[in-house]
Motif scaffolding. Structure first.
Motif, PDB file in Angstrom:
ATOM      1  N   ARG A  20      28.137  49.870  39.516  1.00  0.00           N
ATOM      2  CA  ARG A  20      27.895  48.422  39.730  1.00  0.00           C
ATOM      3  C   ARG A  20      28.806  47.545  40.235  1.00  0.00           C
ATOM      4  NH1 ARG A  20      24.773  48.533  34.218  1.00  0.00           N
ATOM      5  NH2 ARG A  20      22.714  49.644  35.018  1.00  0.00           N
ATOM      6  N   LEU A  23      28.962  47.940  44.167  1.00  0.00           N
ATOM      7  CA  LEU A  23      27.849  47.119  44.728  1.00  0.00           C
ATOM      8  C   LEU A  23      28.213  45.420  44.626  1.00  0.00           C
ATOM      9  CD1 LEU A  23      24.513  48.501  43.110  1.00  0.00           C
ATOM     10  CD2 LEU A  23      25.219  48.784  45.493  1.00  0.00           C
ATOM     11  N   LYS A  24      28.930  44.930  43.744  1.00  0.00           N
ATOM     12  CA  LYS A  24      29.263  43.737  43.808  1.00  0.00           C
ATOM     13  C   LYS A  24      30.322  43.367  44.855  1.00  0.00           C
ATOM     14  CE  LYS A  24      28.375  42.950  38.733  1.00  0.00           C
ATOM     15  NZ  LYS A  24      29.153  42.395  37.531  1.00  0.00           N
ATOM     16  N   LEU A  35      22.114  41.845  43.933  1.00  0.00           N
ATOM     17  CA  LEU A  35      22.193  42.374  45.265  1.00  0.00           C
ATOM     18  C   LEU A  35      21.124  41.932  46.214  1.00  0.00           C
ATOM     19  CD1 LEU A  35      23.604  44.920  46.959  1.00  0.00           C
ATOM     20  CD2 LEU A  35      21.939  46.267  45.890  1.00  0.00           C
ATOM     21  N   ILE A  49      21.954  43.206  39.589  1.00  0.00           N
ATOM     22  CA  ILE A  49      22.736  44.513  39.598  1.00  0.00           C
ATOM     23  C   ILE A  49      22.782  45.043  38.558  1.00  0.00           C
ATOM     24  CG2 ILE A  49      25.284  45.413  39.700  1.00  0.00           C
ATOM     25  CD1 ILE A  49      25.610  43.485  42.026  1.00  0.00           C
TER      26      ILE A  49
END
Length: 157
Positions: A20, A23-24, A35, A49
């Motif tokens: 995660r 992803l951020k 996201l 997320i």
């Protein structure tokens, strides 16, 4: 403040929390906690997320993939991607069906953790499907096993 990192400097996640965080940091989002995702035939939306534990969750949340409409949703990595560079790489390395190795350790990636304005530095933001064959290597290196692809299957391909 340095806003880029290289693929080689990115820690491949071993936990859902690390996934995660990546992803951020390395994909377009809405603030720090969502996201941007665009279904193949739909409108982009922000997905929290916290509700994503792997890329498979994005398929589930968008009603796509094998369990849904069969399509593949798209996300935007924070990279300045040039298909001509990929084609040149493939030609130089006599690759015909994949571009494995293109996203080597020195490939530059913008890091949103350094500044929320870093998204503006991507010259031509592009949506890429989760099953994009060229981006699979990037997904594996940045998102690890949570991407749903293995390094072994790509090296054999």
């Amino acid at each position: 403040m340095k806003t880029t990192t290289t693929v080689g400097q990115i820690k491949t996640p071993k936990t859902v929390n690390e996934f995660r965080q990546n992803l951020k940091r390395y994909f377009y989002g809405c603030g720090k906690n969502a996201l941007y995702v665009k279904p193949e035939n739909g409108v982009a939306r922000a997905i929290p997320i916290a509700s994503i534990s792997s890329l498979n969750d994005i398929y589930r949340l968008t009603g796509s993939g094998f369990g849904g409409d069969g399509s593949s949703p798209c996300i935007i990595p924070l990279i300045n991607f040039d298909m001509d560079e990929v084609a040149d790489y493939m030609d130089a390395n006599e690759l015909y069906f994949n571009a494995w190795g293109f996203f080597g350790d020195e490939y530059k990636v913008y890091n949103k953790e350094k500044s929320s304005k870093v998204q503006r530095k991507v010259k031509n933001p592009q949506w890429f499907s989760l099953d994009n064959q060229i981006l699979r290597e990037f997904y594996v290196k940045v998102l690890g096993e949570f991407a749903g692809y293995s390094v072994l299957e790509q090296e054999v391909a």
